[in-house]
Design an enzyme around this catalytic site. Structure first.
Site, short mmCIF file in Angstrom:
data_model
loop_
_atom_site.label_atom_id
_atom_site.label_comp_id
_atom_site.label_asym_id
_atom_site.label_seq_id
_atom_site.Cartn_x
_atom_site.Cartn_y
_atom_site.Cartn_z
N ARG A 111 0.85 -1.19 0.00
CA ARG A 111 0.00 0.00 0.00
C ARG A 111 0.89 1.24 0.00
NH1 ARG A 111 -2.21 1.19 4.20
NH2 ARG A 111 -1.30 -0.33 5.59
N TYR A 168 -1.48 -3.55 -6.80
CA TYR A 168 -1.21 -4.38 -5.63
C TYR A 168 -2.22 -4.23 -4.50
CZ TYR A 168 1.91 -7.33 -2.84
OH TYR A 168 2.46 -8.38 -2.14
N GLY A 208 -4.21 -3.66 -1.27
CA GLY A 208 -5.14 -2.64 -0.83
C GLY A 208 -5.24 -1.43 -1.77
N HIS A 225 -10.97 -2.32 11.91
CA HIS A 225 -9.87 -3.14 11.42
C HIS A 225 -9.63 -4.28 12.42
CE1 HIS A 225 -5.40 -3.08 9.94
NE2 HIS A 225 -6.10 -4.01 9.32
N ALA A 276 1.93 -6.66 11.77
CA ALA A 276 3.04 -7.47 12.28
C ALA A 276 2.87 -7.90 13.74
CB ALA A 276 4.38 -6.78 12.08
N CYS A 277 1.63 -8.04 14.20
CA CYS A 277 1.36 -8.55 15.55
C CYS A 277 0.71 -9.93 15.50
CB CYS A 277 0.46 -7.60 16.32
SG CYS A 277 1.26 -6.06 16.78
N THR A 327 -3.76 -12.51 11.87
CA THR A 327 -4.27 -13.70 11.17
C THR A 327 -3.99 -14.96 12.00
OG1 THR A 327 -4.04 -12.60 9.04
CG2 THR A 327 -4.18 -15.00 9.00
N ASP A 359 -9.52 -9.78 9.29
CA ASP A 359 -9.03 -8.42 9.04
C ASP A 359 -10.03 -7.30 9.34
OD1 ASP A 359 -6.92 -6.72 8.24
OD2 ASP A 359 -7.75 -6.50 6.24
N ASN A 392 6.49 -8.44 2.18
CA ASN A 392 5.05 -8.22 2.08
C ASN A 392 4.41 -9.14 1.02
OD1 ASN A 392 2.65 -6.82 2.87
ND2 ASN A 392 2.81 -5.50 1.06
N GLY A 393 5.10 -10.25 0.70
CA GLY A 393 4.53 -11.24 -0.23
C GLY A 393 3.24 -11.80 0.37
N ARG A 394 2.30 -12.17 -0.48
CA ARG A 394 0.96 -12.48 0.01
C ARG A 394 0.40 -13.79 -0.53
NH1 ARG A 394 -1.57 -8.51 3.61
NH2 ARG A 394 0.06 -6.94 3.74
O1 TSX Z 1 1.43 -14.27 15.72
C1 TSX Z 1 2.05 -14.29 16.77
N1 TSX Z 1 1.37 -14.47 17.96
C2 TSX Z 1 -0.13 -14.56 17.97
C3 TSX Z 1 -0.55 -15.94 17.70
C4 TSX Z 1 -1.76 -16.37 17.90
N2 TSX Z 1 3.41 -14.12 16.75
C5 TSX Z 1 4.13 -13.86 15.50
C6 TSX Z 1 4.21 -12.37 15.30
C7 TSX Z 1 4.64 -11.98 13.94
C8 TSX Z 1 3.52 -11.89 12.96
C9 TSX Z 1 4.11 -14.17 17.92
N3 TSX Z 1 5.41 -14.02 18.18
C10 TSX Z 1 3.45 -14.37 19.14
C11 TSX Z 1 2.04 -14.55 19.16
O2 TSX Z 1 1.44 -14.75 20.21
N4 TSX Z 1 4.38 -14.34 20.13
C12 TSX Z 1 5.56 -14.11 19.52
C13 TSX Z 1 6.87 -13.99 20.22
C14 TSX Z 1 7.49 -15.37 20.37
C15 TSX Z 1 8.20 -15.90 19.32
C16 TSX Z 1 8.78 -17.18 19.46
C17 TSX Z 1 8.63 -17.87 20.65
C18 TSX Z 1 7.90 -17.33 21.68
C19 TSX Z 1 7.34 -16.08 21.54
N5 TSX Z 1 9.27 -19.12 20.75
C20 TSX Z 1 9.44 -19.88 21.88
O3 TSX Z 1 9.06 -19.52 22.97
C21 TSX Z 1 10.13 -21.17 21.71
MN MN Z 2 -5.29 -5.27 7.81
#
Ligand code: TSX
Ligand code: MN
Length: 600
Positions: A70, A212, A214, A241, A264-265, A268, A288, A379-381
């Site tokens: 985007r 691309y 959005g 959102h 990036a949290c 999905t 989403d 950002n590949g989808r």
């Molecule tokens: O999506 C994530 N979630 C939500 C899942 C339902 N991620 C990936 C984020 C990038 C998109 C996470 N990363 C989450 C999480 O709850 N937590 C973490 C951080 C994390 C990464 C690796 C480990 C632990 C925590 N590995 C071990 O403990 C071995």
């Molecule tokens: Mn979104």
């Protein structure tokens, strides 16, 4: 010509646009499987798509390196006044922007076909759904819209001869001269000719120059968030959102959760979570966007306006999200990921080493550990049907929507913010949403890695009007007579120890937090009142393997000094960004938080 509709206004608009953009042909999309396969053949024959031998009915597209995401700096809210767009949106006077864009649209579809895509956001016939018509010169857009929305004849039937629709105009902005072809390259325009324009008063969307995501699939961010948020404000509902998930207890009781997180949290991943606690089930309603309206019983009902997932590929694996991996087993469009020799896809974080020589997202030979850069663009989808997702809820298309019991906000915050805390009221929940932020993990242009980027309600790039008015709207909804408001929670899966160790395992173990939230919605689990809100009482969240009592104490303690810094940052850097229209009520919650922390 025999048209599939007798909607006069629609036919006139299509004719006007065709006269301006001068395509070689105009095709009305019927949404059929045969049409999808015809578009696939056009894309394959032009060389812009590659078939994937290992995945039935699936294709790989590679975009131009200047058309991979985007374009926020080319995205405009062209409301009549700049104040109505607000200080956090780009604004151009709508008359001026239309003049500029009409000049770009003039003749822009020469050598191409104009596709008319009637689409419904939400189940056709639902009170909450909305109809859009996208005009595009991109077969890629037609195919993606088939997966992401409900397309075709049944939409025109629902529209009738005078129904309401949101016009969405799109062109890749690259006309073809006589005898010229795309030569297997993704068509698009230069950055300074790209415009993603919204005319909120007119409920109109004009997009030019990008093919691309959005920028081009106009039902998603442009309609379902930017334009719908304006309609929601005017009509008293919410366009958010948010993912929507269904959680069912061992006793067979189901509750529904909507959740907003910045990018990036792992939104999905949460929407498709596989619980680790025995007897509990989590199912997906959406990953989403949530459209939510109060029912006559006072409850807040949500639909997922989309019909598919346009998910970030890198990082998706059988460990992080098995349901997403199975969603892309077949019938999937991949964009900007790696291609293996045996005709499969590969990306960074897919969970196994790259098998031999690949072709990277730029179309060059690529070998893991030897070649520069990544095989997949970050950002590949994937574009995948919701109906191919193993965790999709049986009632995900219920036209009434699902009743929302809890709203979650969250962000990636290595310190300060506890694993979970709960708002004391709807207004307090609105305050929590207004201060959402996430740690910056990848180097952005001007900001440092490790600092917090605020993204209230994860709506900053997606609100089609002044964010101050948006906060007011949230507060106003809480004052509607007879409403049964969801509880609001703030979660943080991303706490770290000083030595960098993750304090919480996340992923499927987050089901323990969802279980606690479920119990709170039943009025069961005990809480402790603190300056920041309600914290779970000791023992209310069960411990995953590897998390000690001391870890849990750390995850749930109120870090008074950390929160004081948080308040100072919000006061100095965050709230002032919203200017005059920022609600006094939210400033008052900030003052109250500060004085409570000072007394702690
Ligand atoms: O999506 C994530 N979630 C939500 C899942 C339902 N991620 C990936 C984020 C990038 C998109 C996470 N990363 C989450 C999480 O709850 N937590 C973490 C951080 C994390 C990464 C690796 C480990 C632990 C925590 N590995 C071990 O403990 C071995
Ligand atoms: Mn979104």
């Amino acid at each position: 010509m025999n048209l599939p509709t007798n909607h006069k206004k629609l036919i006139e608009w299509v004719n006007e646009c065709a006269a301006l953009m001068t395509p070689d042909a105009v095709e009305w999309c019927d949404g059929s499987e045969a049409e999808y396969q015809r578009m696939a053949k056009v894309a394959l024959d032009s060389g812009v798509a590659i078939p994937l031998k290992k995945r039935p009915n699936s294709l790989l597209f590679r975009s131009q390196p200047n058309d991979v995401a985007r374009v926020e700096n080319r995205t405009y809210i062209a409301s009549k006044t700049k104040d109505d767009a607000g200080p956090t949106n780009n604004w151009i006077d709508p008359v001026e922007l239309k003049t500029t864009m009409k000049a770009l649209y003039k003749g822009c579809m020469k050598g191409r076909t104009l596709y008319v895509i009637p689409f419904s956001m939400g189940p056709i016939g639902s009170d909450i759904s909305k109809i859009g018509i996208e005009l595009t010169d991109s077969p890629y857009v037609v195919m993606n819209m088939h997966i992401m929305t409900r397309v075709g004849t049944k939409v025109l039937e629902a529209l009738g001869s005078d129904g309401e629709y949101i016009p969405c105009l799109h062109s890749v902005g690259q006309p073809l001269e006589e005898g010229e072809s795309d030569n297997g390259l993704w068509p698009c325009a230069e950055l300074d000719k790209k415009y993603i324009a919204h005319f909120p008063e007119e409920r109109l969307i004009w997009s030019f120059g990008s093919g691309y995501g959005g920028n081009a699939l106009l039902g998603k961010k442009c309609l379902a968030l930017r334009i719908a948020s304006v309609q929601a404000r005017d009509e008293g509902w919410m366009a958010e959102h948010m993912l929507i998930l269904k959680i069912t207890s061992p006793e067979g009781v189901s509750k529904y959760v909507a959740a907003a997180f910045p990018s990036a949290c792992g939104k999905t991943n949460l929407a498709m979570l596989v619980p680790t606690i025995p007897g509990w089930k989590v199912e997906t309603v959406g990953d989403d966007i949530a459209w939510m309206k109060f029912g006559s019983d006072g409850k807040l009902y949500a639909i997922n306006p989309e019909a598919g997932f346009f998910g970030v590929a890198p990082g998706t694996s059988m460990d992080s999200n098995p349901n997403a991996m199975h969603s892309v087993d077949k019938d999937t469009i991949f964009t900007n990921v790696g291609l293996t020799e045996d005709g499969d896809i590969w990306w960074e974080g897919i969970g196994y080493p790259a098998p031999g020589k690949l072709i990277d997202w730029k179309g060059n030979e690529w070998e893991q550990g030897k070649s520069e850069g990544t095989a997949a663009h970050p950002n590949g989808r994937f574009t995948a049907k919701a109906s191919n997702c193993p965790s999709i809820a049986s009632n995900w298309e219920d036209p009434k929507g699902v009743p929302i019991d809890a709203i979650l906000f969250g962000g990636r915050r290595p310190s300060t913010i506890p694993l979970v805390h709960e708002a004391e009221s709807w207004e307090h929940g609105t305050f929590m949403g207004s201060i959402v932020g996430s740690e910056i993990t990848a180097a952005a242009l001007d900001l440092k890695v490790g600092s917090v980027r605020r993204d209230p309600m994860a709506m900053l790039p997606f609100c089609g009007y002044n964010m101050g008015d948006y906060f007011h709207h949230w507060i106003n909804l809480g004052q509607k007579p007879g409403v049964q408001l969801p509880k609001v929670f703030f979660v943080n899966w991303f706490r770290k120890m000083a030595d960098g160790r993750w304090l919480w395992p996340g992923f499927g173990e987050n089901s323990r937090v969802l279980e606690y939230i479920f119990h709170r919605c039943e009025g069961k689990a005990k809480t402790v009142d603190t300056p920041i809100g309600k914290i779970p009482a000791k023992g209310e969240i069960s411990l995953p393997k590897g998390v000690s009592e001391a870890d849990m104490d750390e995850l749930l303690k109120v870090d008074v000094e950390g929160w004081k810094k948080e308040v100072a940052d919000i006061r100095a850097n965050h709230y002032p960004k919203f200017g005059e229209r920022m609600p006094k009520e939210l400033w008052a919650f900030l003052d109250r938080l500060e004085s409570r922390l000072n007394q702690a």
